[in-house]
Scaffold this motif. Structure first.
Motif, PDB file in Angstrom:
ATOM      1  N   VAL A 232       0.836  -1.208   0.000  1.00 38.43           N
ATOM      2  CA  VAL A 232       0.000   0.000   0.000  1.00 38.43           C
ATOM      3  C   VAL A 232       0.872   1.259   0.000  1.00 38.43           C
ATOM      4  O   VAL A 232       0.628   2.198  -0.766  1.00 38.43           O
ATOM      5  N   VAL A 233       1.896   1.271   0.842  1.00 44.19           N
ATOM      6  CA  VAL A 233       2.794   2.431   0.893  1.00 44.19           C
ATOM      7  C   VAL A 233       3.529   2.588  -0.434  1.00 44.19           C
ATOM      8  O   VAL A 233       3.727   3.705  -0.916  1.00 44.19           O
ATOM      9  N   PHE A 234       3.927   1.463  -1.033  1.00 42.94           N
ATOM     10  CA  PHE A 234       4.579   1.501  -2.343  1.00 42.94           C
ATOM     11  C   PHE A 234       3.685   2.193  -3.366  1.00 42.94           C
ATOM     12  O   PHE A 234       4.130   3.073  -4.112  1.00 42.94           O
ATOM     13  N   LEU A 235       2.420   1.818  -3.414  1.00 40.93           N
ATOM     14  CA  LEU A 235       1.484   2.423  -4.367  1.00 40.93           C
ATOM     15  C   LEU A 235       1.315   3.922  -4.102  1.00 40.93           C
ATOM     16  O   LEU A 235       1.254   4.724  -5.038  1.00 40.93           O
ATOM     17  N   LEU A 236       1.256   4.304  -2.832  1.00 43.24           N
ATOM     18  CA  LEU A 236       1.112   5.717  -2.489  1.00 43.24           C
ATOM     19  C   LEU A 236       2.349   6.520  -2.890  1.00 43.24           C
ATOM     20  O   LEU A 236       2.234   7.618  -3.443  1.00 43.24           O
ATOM     21  N   VAL A 237       3.530   5.960  -2.631  1.00 40.81           N
ATOM     22  CA  VAL A 237       4.777   6.662  -2.949  1.00 40.81           C
ATOM     23  C   VAL A 237       4.948   6.789  -4.459  1.00 40.81           C
ATOM     24  O   VAL A 237       5.337   7.857  -4.960  1.00 40.81           O
ATOM     25  N   VAL A 238       4.661   5.730  -5.199  1.00 40.17           N
ATOM     26  CA  VAL A 238       4.768   5.801  -6.665  1.00 40.17           C
ATOM     27  C   VAL A 238       3.776   6.818  -7.218  1.00 40.17           C
ATOM     28  O   VAL A 238       4.103   7.595  -8.134  1.00 40.17           O
ATOM     29  N   SER A 239       2.567   6.865  -6.661  1.00 38.00           N
ATOM     30  CA  SER A 239       1.578   7.869  -7.090  1.00 38.00           C
ATOM     31  C   SER A 239       2.102   9.284  -6.833  1.00 38.00           C
ATOM     32  O   SER A 239       1.961  10.174  -7.689  1.00 38.00           O
ATOM     33  N   ALA A 240       2.696   9.487  -5.661  1.00 36.69           N
ATOM     34  CA  ALA A 240       3.262  10.802  -5.339  1.00 36.69           C
ATOM     35  C   ALA A 240       4.416  11.144  -6.277  1.00 36.69           C
ATOM     36  O   ALA A 240       4.568  12.295  -6.710  1.00 36.69           O
TER      37      ALA A 240
END
Length: 252
Positions: A232-240
């Motif tokens: 989940v954090v990976f997806l958030l960081v890549v989105s950012a």
């Protein structure tokens, strides 16, 4: 006040970076905002001088709790260190500007692929063993290490994705592996910045302590909640990263 602001930014950067990479999204903009007239290389060097300690601490913390496949990861780290030096040298010869506009689309492809493959990185099932795994891991180290030295944004996220996609690691194990390789690539960059005098030691000490504290908190959180949380954090960081790199490439 300046030291306080960049130390707090370093704390949060260490927290995010220890989970899945992307701490530069927080610390680098903070340094540029607080010191708008400083030479960019000095700010990048100061960022590396602080963040390398948090990344190194995260590597050690993960190694106590996560099975690290050292036979494959040490060659990857060595390859990353050397190729990062090559990338850093090349950036003194040619500009990496051509990558700026391509990067958001590469990151978008990584995001969409990870979203589409819901099972990706859920289970730790290494696809290779022995020499094969060493060669693939070293290849990842060469490519991403070179990219880190030459350009840099998203290095941690690319490492995590490739360890998951190519080697079959789960997200937690991939994050642990990425920290080791990223520490090695940061050593190269930091050595170059130090040699050129592009580092503020009077800021680095406090920022490094803050970065380590953030890293300890982030690593414990990742270990506690496991691979689903890291995904989940990976997806958030890549989105950012997509938002940030798109802004830098097309609108700033």
């Amino acid at each position: 006040m300046e030291l306080l602001i960049v130390s707090v930014a370093s704390l949060f950067a260490g927290f995010v970076d220890s989970i899945v990479g992307g701490g530069g999204l927080i610390l680098v903009p903070a340094l540029f905002a607080v010191f708008p007239t400083a030479h960019p290389a000095t700010l990048f060097g100061t960022n590396k001088g602080a963040s390398i300690w948090g990344t190194g601490m995260a590597t050690w913390q993960y190694s106590q709790k996560v099975h690290m496949r050292w036979a494959a990861l040490l060659p990857a780290a060595g390859a990353g260190l050397l190729s990062s030096l090559a990338g850093a040298w090349l950036v003194t010869v040619i500009s990496p500007e051509f990558l700026r506009k391509a990067l958001p689309f590469v990151l978008l492809a990584v995001l969409l692929y990870t979203l589409a493959k819901k099972e990706l990185g859920r289970d730790h099932t290494p696809r290779f063993h022995g020499l094969q795994e060493q060669l693939v891991a070293a290849g990842i180290g060469v490519v991403i290490g070179f990219y880190d030295g030459f350009f840099g944004p998203g290095t941690g996220s690319f490492l995590v994705f490739l360890f998951v996609r190519l080697l079959g690691y789960d997200f937690l194990s991939a994050s642990a592996a990425a920290k080791l390789v990223n520490t090695a690539t940061n050593v190269s960059a930091l050595a170059l910045f130090i040699a050129k005098g592009h580092i503020w030691w009077h800021f680095v000490l406090a920022m490094a302590v803050a970065n380590v504290l953030g890293s300890l908190a982030g690593t414990r959180l990742a270990l506690k909640h496991g691979t689903g949380f890291v995904r989940v954090v990976f997806l958030l960081v890549v989105s950012a990263l997509i938002c940030k790199t798109s802004w830098d490439a097309f609108w700033r």
